[in-house]
Write an enzyme that holds these catalytic residues in place. Structure first.
Site: not given
Ligand code: PGA
Length: 233
Positions: A85, A157, A163, A194, A215-216
């Site tokens: 990651h 990603e 984020g 995101s 993530g979030g």
């Molecule tokens: P996010 O994170 O959805 O908060 O942007 C995704 C991730 O880091 O896997």
């Protein structure tokens, strides 16, 4: 589709237990994988969701204080593990060589690696995204047999999208996933960065996405439910 829920470094024990109770109610046709903090792997009790780990050790076993090996993860019924990651690449200086070692150890335990790749904003601005993806794939999957390679899931990603609320255009995501699939024609590719209940109506138009790494939004079950509903309708 694969929906990977990356909790990152969130939730105290009680918060996690409440969260897990809320996840229990989720009904979906998609394959949900939960990536909780290591400490909660032993508390996992869901039958509608599969267990994953956010990280794994580059060591097989032995005198490596603070490390958790692939075989230990396997003994907790972990089926998937995130590898490389961008937060680990940047904060923990995890190189592609380390990613490669971890992937090999995970495969040895029949845990499916989800290898994250993606460009920084600077690389994006310099139109270097394909170059970065190719390098991360080549180095991360070095000396892995074709049969083993096929088992790995790739998560595209863009680092600048994680984020931040920023998301590449659908065309850009399509192009990059298409490029990854040119190199790895037999692998599933997820999008992460995101993705949420507000943009899923648009993201789901992208025809070559095999799932999402969240993530979030993974932390907020009502938003996650909405995301899944919209994805499925
Ligand atoms: P996010 O994170 O959805 O908060 O942007 C995704 C991730 O880091 O896997």
């Amino acid at each position: 589709m694969i929906i990977a829920l990356n909790n990152k470094c969130n939730f105290t024990k009680d918060e996690f237990l409440t969260y897990q109770d809320n996840l229990k109610k989720i009904k979906t046709f998609n394959e949900l994988i939960l990536f909780p903090s290591y400490t909660y792997l032993s508390l996992f009790s869901l039958s509608n969701i599969v267990l994953g780990s956010q990280n794994s050790s580059a060591y097989e076993s032995g005198a490596h204080t603070g490390e958790i090996s692939s075989s230990q993860l396997k003994s907790f019924n972990v089926k998937y593990s995130i590898v490389g990651h961008s937060e680990r690449r940047q904060e923990q200086f995890e190189t592609s060589a380390i990613v490669n070692t971890k992937i090999k150890l995970l495969l040895k335990e029949s845990i499916t690696p989800i290898m994250c790749i993606g460009e920084t904003k600077e690389e994006y601005n310099l139109s270097k995204t394909k170059e970065v993806l190719k390098k991360e794939i080549e180095e991360g999957l070095k000396d892995i047999t074709d049969a083993d390679k096929d088992k790995i899931i790739i998560a595209y990603e863009p680092i600048w999208a994680i984020g931040t609320g920023l998301v590449p255009t659908n065309e850009e995501i399509f192009q990059m996933i298409d490029y990854i699939k040119e190199i790895l024609p037999n692998n599933k590719v997820l999008y992460g960065g995101s993705a949420n209940e507000k943009n899923i109506d648009s993201l789901k138009q992208i025809s070559n996405i095999d799932g999402y790494l969240l993530g979030g939004i993974s932390l907020k079950t009502p938003n996650l439910e909405l995301f899944l509903q919209k994805l499925e309708n």
